[in-house]
Enzyme design. Structure first.
Site, PDB file in Angstrom:
ATOM      1  N   ASP A  25      -2.732   3.085  -4.513  1.00  9.29           N
ATOM      2  CA  ASP A  25      -3.921   2.500  -4.893  1.00  9.29           C
ATOM      3  C   ASP A  25      -5.022   2.583  -3.883  1.00  9.29           C
ATOM      4  O   ASP A  25      -4.562   2.337  -3.245  1.00  9.29           O
ATOM      5  CB  ASP A  25      -3.967   1.015  -6.049  1.00  9.29           C
ATOM      6  CG  ASP A  25      -4.745   0.886  -6.726  1.00  9.29           C
ATOM      7  OD1 ASP A  25      -5.614   1.901  -6.851  1.00  9.29           O
ATOM      8  OD2 ASP A  25      -4.439   1.040  -8.261  1.00  9.29           O
ATOM      9  N   HIS A  26      -5.513   3.732  -4.177  1.00  6.95           N
ATOM     10  CA  HIS A  26      -6.793   3.866  -2.999  1.00  6.95           C
ATOM     11  C   HIS A  26      -7.766   2.705  -2.656  1.00  6.95           C
ATOM     12  O   HIS A  26      -8.931   2.772  -2.766  1.00  6.95           O
ATOM     13  CB  HIS A  26      -7.359   5.743  -3.215  1.00  6.95           C
ATOM     14  CG  HIS A  26      -7.993   6.001  -2.089  1.00  6.95           C
ATOM     15  ND1 HIS A  26      -8.301   5.160  -1.377  1.00  6.95           N
ATOM     16  CD2 HIS A  26      -7.341   6.634  -1.076  1.00  6.95           C
ATOM     17  CE1 HIS A  26      -8.797   5.772   0.203  1.00  6.95           C
ATOM     18  NE2 HIS A  26      -7.619   7.022  -0.106  1.00  6.95           N
ATOM     19  N   ARG A  27      -7.765   1.734  -4.496  1.00  6.72           N
ATOM     20  CA  ARG A  27      -9.014   0.689  -4.108  1.00  6.72           C
ATOM     21  C   ARG A  27      -8.612  -0.215  -3.588  1.00  6.72           C
ATOM     22  O   ARG A  27      -9.943  -1.058  -3.249  1.00  6.72           O
ATOM     23  CB  ARG A  27      -8.542   0.691  -5.916  1.00  6.72           C
ATOM     24  CG  ARG A  27      -9.479   1.169  -7.298  1.00  6.72           C
ATOM     25  CD  ARG A  27      -9.215   0.762  -8.421  1.00  6.72           C
ATOM     26  NE  ARG A  27      -8.043   0.568  -8.828  1.00  6.72           N
ATOM     27  CZ  ARG A  27      -7.651   0.470 -10.156  1.00  6.72           C
ATOM     28  NH1 ARG A  27      -8.180   0.160 -10.794  1.00  6.72           N
ATOM     29  NH2 ARG A  27      -6.238  -0.206 -10.088  1.00  6.72           N
ATOM     30  N   PRO A  74      -6.656   5.237  -8.553  1.00  7.27           N
ATOM     31  CA  PRO A  74      -6.293   6.377  -7.797  1.00  7.27           C
ATOM     32  C   PRO A  74      -5.235   6.292  -7.042  1.00  7.27           C
ATOM     33  O   PRO A  74      -5.668   5.676  -6.211  1.00  7.27           O
ATOM     34  CB  PRO A  74      -8.306   6.114  -7.252  1.00  7.27           C
ATOM     35  CG  PRO A  74      -8.569   4.510  -7.467  1.00  7.27           C
ATOM     36  CD  PRO A  74      -7.465   4.207  -8.386  1.00  7.27           C
TER      37      PRO A  74
END
Lengths: 326, 337, 434
Positions: free
Chosen positions: C406-408, C232
C-alpha cells in the site's frame, strides 16, 4: 600378418622361442616322437632333437617337478600336461612348489617355467577328462594363470609367458585349436600378461569372457546387434593377475554385465569378476551381474546331454537381454 | 685329511648339536613357532656328505634341514635368525625352520611336502646335463618314510630313464614320524626299492662320519663318472622326537639310550684321540669355540629386527606385478585391528 | 641365583598344559636332563626334562592345574642356596605371575565352570516375512542415484524391472514424460487450430445457469473491491534462490514423522515474519489520514482455498515460533478451515498475508492486499530453471514472489529492501533456526 588357427599360433610361438633361446625346452607325454596329442609340437622332435623335446613317462608330478628343478638351474622349461584334468596329479608341484618357492626362500629361487595344459569339455570324453578347473589354479598367489581366446593372443601371450621369470600356467582349449584369426608375423610379437582386452566395442551391455567363451561372446554380440543392442566384449586373457580396468570402464557406460566361463558357476571366475564389479562400481549397477557357466554336474558322455550342460552362445545372448531388461 | 680338517669337522658337528639344543629351548619359550624338526643324532650324515661334495654338487633335502643348512655353509647367525623369523634369516624370515636355503652355497632347501622335492632334484640334475655341467651331481636327501609316496617313484624312475646324475640319499632313521618301516614299507630295506628301478644301490651305517666320508666319496665319484643315479641308504637315528611336541609313544627310552651310546660326535672325538690327531684339550677348545659361536648366533638372531610389514608383499613374483589384495587392514590403513 | 621353571611349549599349537605329576619334589636335587614333571597337553602326556642343574626349591603349581605356556611352575635354586619368600615372589612377579602364598595360606583355585544358560532356540513356527527393500521401492543403485540427481521421487516412477524394480530406463522415461507434459497440451491446442473448416452447424447448447453466491463469496467480493479501489497498490517481483532452502527442508523432513513434515510455505512464513520485524511499515495498518499503526505482533495470515472461496488462517507471533510449530499450527488450522470447523480466533488478527499458488505451477502472480493490512506476498512455484553462474549456464532452483504493498504506508525502496532481507532469510535458511 597371417591368418592361422590357434593351434598353429601356439606351435609357432613355441618354435620361435625355442629358436631364439637355447634354454627353452619342451617336455611332456608324447610331445616328441608322436608330435603332441594335439599336434602342437609336430615336427619339433626332428628339428630340435631329443634333448630339447623330451618325451616323459606318464608321471605328471615328475613332469612338473623336474621342470621346476630344471628352471632352478637357469633353464626355461615348457612342461606340457596332456589335459588339465591330469594337473591334479601334479597339484602339489603346481600350487605348492612352483607358486611358492620364490617367496618361501626370500627371493633366492627363480622359476621361469611354463606349464601348458588343455582345458574344457564338449568332446564326449567323460567327466574326468572334460573339466575346466581354471579358477582353482587362479586362486593361488605366486602363480600366473593365462588363457587366450584368440590365435593372436595365444601367440603373444605364450611368448610372454616363456620370456618372463615367473611360473605361468598356460591354459589352452581343445575346441579352440581350429579357430582362425589374424596373427602378427613379428617374432617378437608379445601380448602383456595381466591385461584384459576389449575384443569388441559397444555401449549397451558388457560381456566378460575368456578362452572358449570369447568366440561365443562375439557370436552372441552379433545376435544382439541384430536386435539393436551393441555389446562390448572384454576378454580377460589372464585370470591371475586379473585386470578389471577395461571391464569397469565399460561397465560405467553400460551399467550391466554378463560374465561367461566354461567352468562351473560356483566359486568360479564369474564369482570373482562379479564381486569386483560390485566393489568398484556399485553406483553404476542397473541390474545384477549375470554369470553364464556350466551346469553344476559332472559332464556326461552323451553328446546332447553334454551340450545341454555346457554354456552356449544362446545362453550369453539371453543373459545379455535379461540384464538389459529387453 | 689334515688336522685342521678334523678339527673343523668336529666343531661343525658340535655347532649343529648346540644349535639344535638351543632351538629346542627357544621353541619351548615360544620364540620359535610352527614346526621344529631336530637333527640331533644324525650330524654325521650331513657333515660327512657335505665335507666330500664338490662345490658344483647341488644339495637338496626335506624339512629336517638345519644340519644341512649349517654344513652347507650358512652362518649359524642366519640360521638362528631364520628360526626366529627375523629379517636377517637366510630366507628373510619368510620360510622358517623347514625352508632354509642358500643358492650361492648350492644348497636348495629345506622342503616340507614329503617327497615333493624328489622330482625337483631330478630336474636339477637334468638342468646340469642339459647345460653341459658334466661333473655336477645332485645330492638329494629324504627320509625312509618318503620312499612310499608317489613322488619318490616318479622321481627315481625318471632319473634312471633319463640317466641323470643324482645321488639319492635315504636318511633312514627308522621312524617315519611315528611309524616304523615295517608298518609303512613293503620291503625291509629301502635300497630294495632302487632295485625295482634297476638302479645301483648301497646301504651304510650313518653314525661314523669318517666312514660316511669314505663311502660317499666313492659313490659320488662313480655317479660323477657314469652319469646315472645311485641310491644310498644311510642308517642313522634321531635322539629327539619327530618334531617338538612328539610324545614318542612309538619307542621306548631304552632304545634311545642305546643309540645315544653311539653318538656321532662321541665317535669322532674318540677317533681323533685314538689316532692322536689332536689332544683332549684341543677338542675341548673346539667345544668352547662352538658354544661361543652359537651364543653369538642366538644373540644376533634375538636382536635382529622383524621383517617390516611390506615384506609380506615382497618376492611373490620376479616381475613387478600388482598385488591383488593386501588384506583388509592394509587396504584400509586402519589403526589397530 | 634362583631361576624360574616355566610351563614349556611342547607343540606348535599348544596354548596351555596341565601339570599332571611332580616327579621332583621340593628339596630334590636336579641334574640337567632329569625329568622334573609330567605335563599333559591336548595330544599327549609328556615328561619334561630340566635344562639346568640345581635344587627344586619350590613348586609354584599344584598337580592337576592347567596353566598357559610360559607361566612359572617351579623355582630351581643352586645347590646350597635358600632363596627367601620375597626373592621367590619377586621372581614370579617379574615374570608377570601372581606371588604365591605358603602352603597353609595357599587358597585352592577352584575352577568355576561358567554355567551359561543357553536360551532354547525359539521354534520357527511362522514363516519369516519377506523383508522389503529399504524405502519400500525396489530400484537399482543407478536408478536411485539418477532419481536423487534429478529430484525425482522413486515412488512416483513405475518400475519395469522384475518385481517392479525401478531401473535406469524407467527414470529416463519419467524425466522425458515430465519434459513433454508441457508440450502435450500445446500439441492438442495446435491440433484444434488445425482442424479443417467444414460445413458446421451448432448442436444442442445447455441453458444459462444462475448460481447463488455464498456469504463467503460475497464477503470476499466486498473486501477485495474495497481494497483494490481504495488502496494504492504497487507491486515488486523478485526471484529467490531456493536450493539451500529445499535441501534444508529435505534434511529436516527426514527427521520428522510424515504428519509433521515442513512445507515450502512454512519456511516462507517464518522468513517473512523475521523480515517484517525489520520493516514495521509493512506490518502496519492505516490508522487515519495522518497516522500509521505499526503492529506489535507479527501475525501472518495464510490464504487457504476452501469450498466456495478463500479463507485466511492466522499464525500469531510467527516471528517467535519455531518452524516446526508454525507448520503444525498452519496445518491444523487449514484442515479445520477446509472442514468448516475453523474458530474465529484462527482467522482474525493477521498483520501480513501470504498467498501461495506454487502447487498449481504458477510462475508468479499479484495478489490483492487484505484490508486492513498494508501488504501481501504472492508466492509462485519452486522450479529447476536454467541460470547463469559465473558466466556459465547451470541448473538452479528458483522461486518468484510478488509483494503487493500500500503506497500510503510504504514505498518502493523500503519494500524492495524488505524483499532483499526476505531473500537473505530464504537463501541462507539456517538463519531461520537462530
Amino acid at each position: 600378418m597371417s591368418r592361422m588357427t590357434m593351434r598353429e599360433a601356439v606351435s609357432k610361438a613355441l618354435w620361435e622361442e625355442m629358436e631364439r633361446d637355447e634354454k627353452v625346452f619342451i617336455q611332456g607325454e608324447e610331445v616328441g616322437i608322436w608330435g603332441g596329442t594335439y599336434a602342437v609340437t609336430k615336427g619339433f622332435y626332428d628339428h630340435f632333437g631329443e634333448k630339447r623335446v623330451r618325451d616323459t613317462p606318464i608321471a605328471e608330478a615328475a613332469i612338473v617337478g623336474s621342470a621346476i628343478g630344471a628352471a632352478l638351474t637357469g633353464l626355461r622349461p615348457v612342461a606340457e600336461l596332456m589335459t588339465i584334468n591330469f594337473a591334479f596329479v601334479a597339484m602339489d608341484h603346481i600350487v605348492n612348489e612352483a607358486a611358492k618357492l620364490h617367496y618361501m626362500f626370500g627371493g633366492q629361487f627363480k622359476l621361469p617355467l611354463v606349464i601348458r595344459a588343455v582345458s574344457g569339455g564338449g568332446r564326449q570324453l567323460g567327466a574326468t577328462h572334460s573339466q575346466t578347473p581354471d579358477a582353482i589354479f587362479a586362486h593361488f598367489p605366486g602363480l600366473k594363470v593365462v588363457s587366450p581366446g584368440t590365435p593372436a593372443d595365444a601367440k603373444g601371450l605364450l611368448k610372454s609367458a616363456i620370456r618372463i621369470d615367473d611360473p605361468v600356467l598356460f591354459i589352452e582349449n581343445a575346441t579352440l585349436y581350429q579357430t582362425k584369426g589374424e596373427v602378427p608375423d613379428d617374432k617378437d610379437y608379445l601380448e602383456p600378461i595381466g591385461k584384459s582386452k576389449v575384443q569388441r566395442e559397444g555401449d549397451d551391455v558388457t560381456i566378460v569372457a575368456y578362452s572358449k567363451m570369447v568366440p561365443a561372446a562375439l557370436e552372441a554380440a552379433d545376435m544382439l546387434a541384430e536386435d539393436g543392442i551393441e555389446a562390448e566384449v572384454v576378454d580377460l586373457r589372464s585370470l591371475r593377475p586379473l585386470d578389471m580396468e577395461p571391464i569397469i570402464k565399460s561397465f560405467k557406460r553400460t551399467n550391466r554385465a554378463v560374465v561367461a566361463e566354461e567352468g562351473w558357476r560356483s566359486y568360479g571366475v564369474g564369482s570373482e569378476v562379479s564381486a569386483r564389479i560390485y566393489e568398484l562400481a556399485f553406483d553404476y549397477v542397473d541390474a545384477p551381474v549375470k554369470r553364464v557357466a556350466q551346469a553344476e554336474v559332472p559332464l556326461p558322455y552323451n553328446a546332447e546331454l553334454e551340450q545341454l550342460a555346457l554354456p552356449q552362445t544362446e545362453d550369453i545372448y539371453h543373459a545379455a537381454k535379461e540384464v538389459i531388461y529387453g | 685329511m689334515e688336522k685342521k680338517g678334523y678339527l673343523e669337522l668336529y666343531q661343525e658337528m658340535v655347532i649343529i648339536r648346540l644349535v639344535e639344543e638351543r632351538s629346542a629351548e627357544l621353541y619351548q619359550q615360544g620364540k620359535i613357532g610352527g614346526f621344529l624338526h631336530l637333527y640331533i643324532g644324525q650330524e654325521a650324515v650331513c657333515s660327512g656328505i657335505t665335507s666330500v661334495r664338490q662345490p658344483q654338487d647341488r644339495i637338496i633335502t626335506a624339512y629336517r634341514d638345519h644340519g644341512w643348512a649349517l654344513s652347507a655353509g650358512i652362518d649359524p647367525k642366519n640360521v638362528m635368525a631364520e628360526l626366529l623369523g627375523k629379517q636377517d634369516g637366510c630366507s628373510k624370515g619368510k620360510g622358517g625352520s623347514m625352508h632354509m636355503a642358500d643358492t650361492e652355497k648350492n644348497f636348495w632347501g629345506g622342503h616340507a611336502i614329503v617327497g615333493a622335492h624328489i622330482p625337483i632334484a631330478a630336474g636339477m640334475a637334468l638342468g646340469d646335463v642339459y647345460q653341459g655341467n658334466d661333473d655336477a651331481v645332485t645330492i638329494c636327501m629324504f627320509g625312509e618314510g618318503a620312499t612310499n609316496i608317489g613322488f619318490f617313484h616318479e622321481g627315481l624312475n625318471l632319473s634312471k630313464v633319463w640317466h641323470l646324475p643324482v645321488l639319492w640319499v635315504c636318511e633312514n632313521n627308522i621312524y617315519g614320524m611315528g611309524t616304523t618301516m615295517e608298518r609303512a614299507s613293503a620291503v625291509s630295506e629301502i635300497r630294495q626299492k632302487a632295485e625295482g628301478y634297476g638302479m645301483p644301490n648301497d646301504r651304510i651305517e650313518g653314525m661314523d662320519v669318517m666312514k660316511i666320508r669314505e663311502e660317499v666319496s666313492r659313490v659320488l665319484e662313480k655317479v660323477r663318472k657314469d652319469g646315472g643315479p645311485h641310491l644310498l641308504e644311510v642308517m642313522t637315528y634321531r635322539y629327539r622326537g619327530h618334531s617338538m611336541g612328539d610324545p614318542e609313544r612309538y619307542r621306548d627310552k631304552e632304545e634311545v639310550k642305546k643309540w645315544e651310546e653311539v653318538d656321532p660326535i662321541g665317535i669322532l672325538r674318540k677317533h681323533i684321540l685314538d689316532e692322536e690327531v689332536a689332544t683332549e684339550a684341543e677338542l675341548d677348545e673346539q667345544d668352547q669355540e662352538a658354544e661361543r659361536i652359537v651364543d653369538e648366533a642366538v644373540e644376533f638372531a634375538e636382536s635382529s629386527p622383524n621383517p617390516p610389514n611390506e615384506a609380506l608383499f615382497e618376492n611373490i613374483y620376479v616381475e613387478p606385478t600388482p598385488i591383488e589384495y593386501r588384506g583388509y587392514a592394509m587396504e584400509h590403513e586402519s589403526e589397530g585391528r | 641365583m634362583a631361576e624360574l621353571v616355566t610351563m614349556p611349549k611342547l607343540g606348535f599349537d599348544m596354548a596351555e598344559g596341565t601339570l599332571v605329576r611332580w616327579v621332583k619334589v621340593e628339596g630334590d636335587t636336579v641334574e640337567k636332563g632329569d625329568v622334573i614333571a609330567e605335563i599333559e597337553t591336548d595330544k599327549a602326556t609328556v615328561e619334561v626334562e630340566s635344562s639346568h642343574s640345581g635344587v627344586m626349591v619350590r613348586h609354584l603349581a599344584e598337580e592337576g592345574t592347567a596353566l598357559p605356556v610360559n607361566s612359572p611352575i617351579a623355582v630351581l635354586a643352586e645347590k646350597g642356596e635358600e632363596p627367601s619368600e620375597d626373592e621367590i615372589n619377586a621372581l614370579v612377579e617379574e615374570a608377570g605371575g601372581e606371588p604365591q602364598k605358603k602352603d597353609e595360606e595357599k587358597k585352592e583355585r577352584k575352577e568355576t565352570v561358567d554355567k551359561e544358560e543357553k536360551p532354547e532356540p525359539a521354534a520357527n513356527e511362522k514363516e519369516e516375512p519377506e523383508v522389503e527393500p529399504a524405502g519400500g521401492v525396489r530400484s537399482s543403485p543407478l536408478a536411485r542415484r539418477m532419481a536423487e540427481e534429478h529430484d525425482v521421487r522413486l515412488e512416483k516412477v513405475e518400475g519395469s524391472g522384475p518385481q517392479g524394480r525401478v531401473v535406469k530406463k524407467d527414470i529416463e522415461t519419467f524425466l522425458d514424460s515430465m519434459r513433454e507434459e508441457g508440450r502435450v497440451e500445446e500439441a492438442e491446442a495446435v491440433g484444434k487450430a488445425m482442424q479443417p473448416l467444414t460445413a458446421f452447424s451448432v448442436g444442442e447448447v445447455p441453458e444459462d445457469e444462475v448460481v447463488e453466491m455464498s456469504r463467503l463469496r460475497q464477503a470476499i467480493g466486498r473486501r477485495m473491491q474495497d481494497s483494490n479501489q481504495n488502496s494504492p497498490h504497487f507491486y515488486l517481483t523478485r526471484t529467490f534462490k531456493t536450493g539451500e532452502m529445499m535441501r534444508l527442508r529435505k534434511e529436516l523432513n527426514q527427521l520428522l514423522p510424515e504428519s509433521e513434515k515442513l512445507s515450502v510455505n512454512d519456511f516462507i512464513l517464518k522468513a517473512s515474519a523475521l523480515a517484517l520485524r525489520q520493516y514495521p511499515n509493512l506490518n502496519a495498518s492505516l490508522e487515519d489520514d495522518q497516522h500509521i499503526r505499526r503492529h506489535g505482533h507479527v501475525n501472518i495470515g495464510v490464504a487457504v482455498a476452501v469450498e466456495g472461496g478463500l479463507m485466511t488462517v492466522v499464525c500469531k507471533d510467527a516471528d517467535q515460533k519455531p518452524i516446526r510449530l508454525i507448520a503444525q499450527e498452519v496445518r491444523e488450522m487449514a484442515t479445520n478451515a477446509r472442514e468448516g470447523k475453523v474458530r474465529s480466533d484462527d482467522i482474525e488478527g493477521s498483520t501480513f498475508s501470504i498467498s501461495n499458488l506454487g502447487m498449481y505451477a504458477i510462475d508468479d502472480f499479484t495478489a490483492i492486499i487484505n484490508p486492513p493490512e498494508s501488504s501481501i506476498l504472492a508466492v509462485g512455484a519452486v522450479q529447476n530453471v536454467p541460470v547463469v553462474e559465473e558466466g556459465e549456464l547451470a541448473v538452479g532452483s528458483r522461486m518468484k514472489a510478488t509483494l503487493s504493498a500500500d503506497h500510503r504506508v510504504t514505498d518502493g525502496a523500503e519494500a524492495a529492501e524488505f524483499m532483499g532481507v526476505l531473500a537473505n532469510y530464504l537463501e541462507e535458511p539456517l538463519r531461520l533456526m537462530l
